[in-house]
Design a protein around this motif. Structure first.
Motif, PDB file in Angstrom:
ATOM      1  N   ARG A   5      -1.840  -3.859  10.122  1.00 56.32           N
ATOM      2  CA  ARG A   5      -0.798  -2.978   9.585  1.00 56.32           C
ATOM      3  C   ARG A   5       0.565  -3.255  10.204  1.00 56.32           C
ATOM      4  O   ARG A   5       1.304  -2.344  10.573  1.00 56.32           O
ATOM      5  N   TRP A   6       0.887  -4.544  10.293  1.00 54.12           N
ATOM      6  CA  TRP A   6       2.195  -4.935  10.784  1.00 54.12           C
ATOM      7  C   TRP A   6       3.252  -4.685   9.721  1.00 54.12           C
ATOM      8  O   TRP A   6       2.967  -4.714   8.521  1.00 54.12           O
ATOM      9  N   THR A   7       4.478  -4.494  10.165  1.00 53.32           N
ATOM     10  CA  THR A   7       5.590  -4.434   9.237  1.00 53.32           C
ATOM     11  C   THR A   7       5.864  -5.851   8.731  1.00 53.32           C
ATOM     12  O   THR A   7       5.403  -6.842   9.315  1.00 53.32           O
ATOM     13  N   GLU A   8       6.622  -5.934   7.656  1.00 53.43           N
ATOM     14  CA  GLU A   8       6.966  -7.245   7.106  1.00 53.43           C
ATOM     15  C   GLU A   8       7.722  -8.084   8.130  1.00 53.43           C
ATOM     16  O   GLU A   8       7.455  -9.281   8.288  1.00 53.43           O
ATOM     17  N   ARG A  15       7.577  -7.943  11.417  1.00 51.56           N
ATOM     18  CA  ARG A  15       6.696  -8.407  12.488  1.00 51.56           C
ATOM     19  C   ARG A  15       5.825  -9.559  12.002  1.00 51.56           C
ATOM     20  O   ARG A  15       5.633 -10.546  12.730  1.00 51.56           O
TER      21      ARG A  15
END
Length: 207
Positions: free
Chosen positions: A33-36, A38
């Motif tokens: 569930r990383w941000t874009e 990251r």
């Protein structure tokens, strides 16, 4: 010179599109569930580790080409096409055996690790898996001198990194511009045919 640069560009684009160079980052990014931003940062760092190790190996090969500079004409006409052809046939054999020679990262083994451990594992895995195909052009560029060698390294690094980031960005936004599963299953076939085509191009065509 143009022949070397065009061949390097084609192989760099091909490697950037190969799913094993970008799909694991998309998969892990979604799992963790990383941000874009990251996911793209991790891709850039791991991709840089990959291109650095390939470039180091390429410069070593290029040094051999530099020592063979006096025999460049023979090198360009026979040795380089032969190397590309052998690599191409090897990848075709891997395809027939249903093995994935480009599988740098085992996604399943990466799940559940802390971010720092995961980042280190991804970078290490990519660093220890340099791409061998581009070395034929490093060898040829080395025979022309350090300027040609630097151009091949620059093309490979910029195109590969930009392509990896683009593919991760596209896949992360859910766009289906390519059939990643088909591409992943047939990547050895595509790589092999591309290398054979480049071998033929190098043997018969002077730019």
């Amino acid at each position: 010179m143009n022949q070397i640069l065009i061949g390097s560009l084609i192989l760099s684009i091909l490697h950037a599109l190969i799913p094993s160079h970008w799909l694991p980052f998309v998969t892990i990014g979604k799992t963790e569930r990383w941000t874009e931003s990251r996911t793209l940062t991790v891709t850039a760092l791991a991709g840089l580790a990959h291109t650095i190790s390939t470039t180091i190996l390429g410069l070593i090969v290029g040094l051999a080409g530099y020592k063979l500079a006096e025999n460049y004409h023979q090198l360009a006409e026979s040795v380089i096409p032969a190397v590309l052809l052998m690599l191409g046939l090897w990848y075709l054999m891997q395809h027939l055996r249903h093995q994935h020679a480009h599988e740098h990262i085992d996604t399943q083994q990466q799940k559940g690790k802390s971010f720092k451990t995961l980042l280190f594992s991804l970078c290490l895995g990519m660093f220890l898996s340099p791409c061998m195909e581009i070395n034929a052009y490093f060898l040829s560029a080395g025979a022309l001198g350090w300027q040609a060698l630097g151009l091949v390294a620059l093309i490979y690094n910029l195109v590969t990194l930009a392509g990896m980031l683009l593919m991760v960005w596209v896949a992360g936004r859910g766009l289906r511009l390519i059939n990643a599963h088909w591409f992943e299953h047939n990547e050895n076939l595509i790589t092999g045919l591309t290398l054979i085509a480049l071998a033929i191009l190098n043997f018969f065509i002077e730019f």
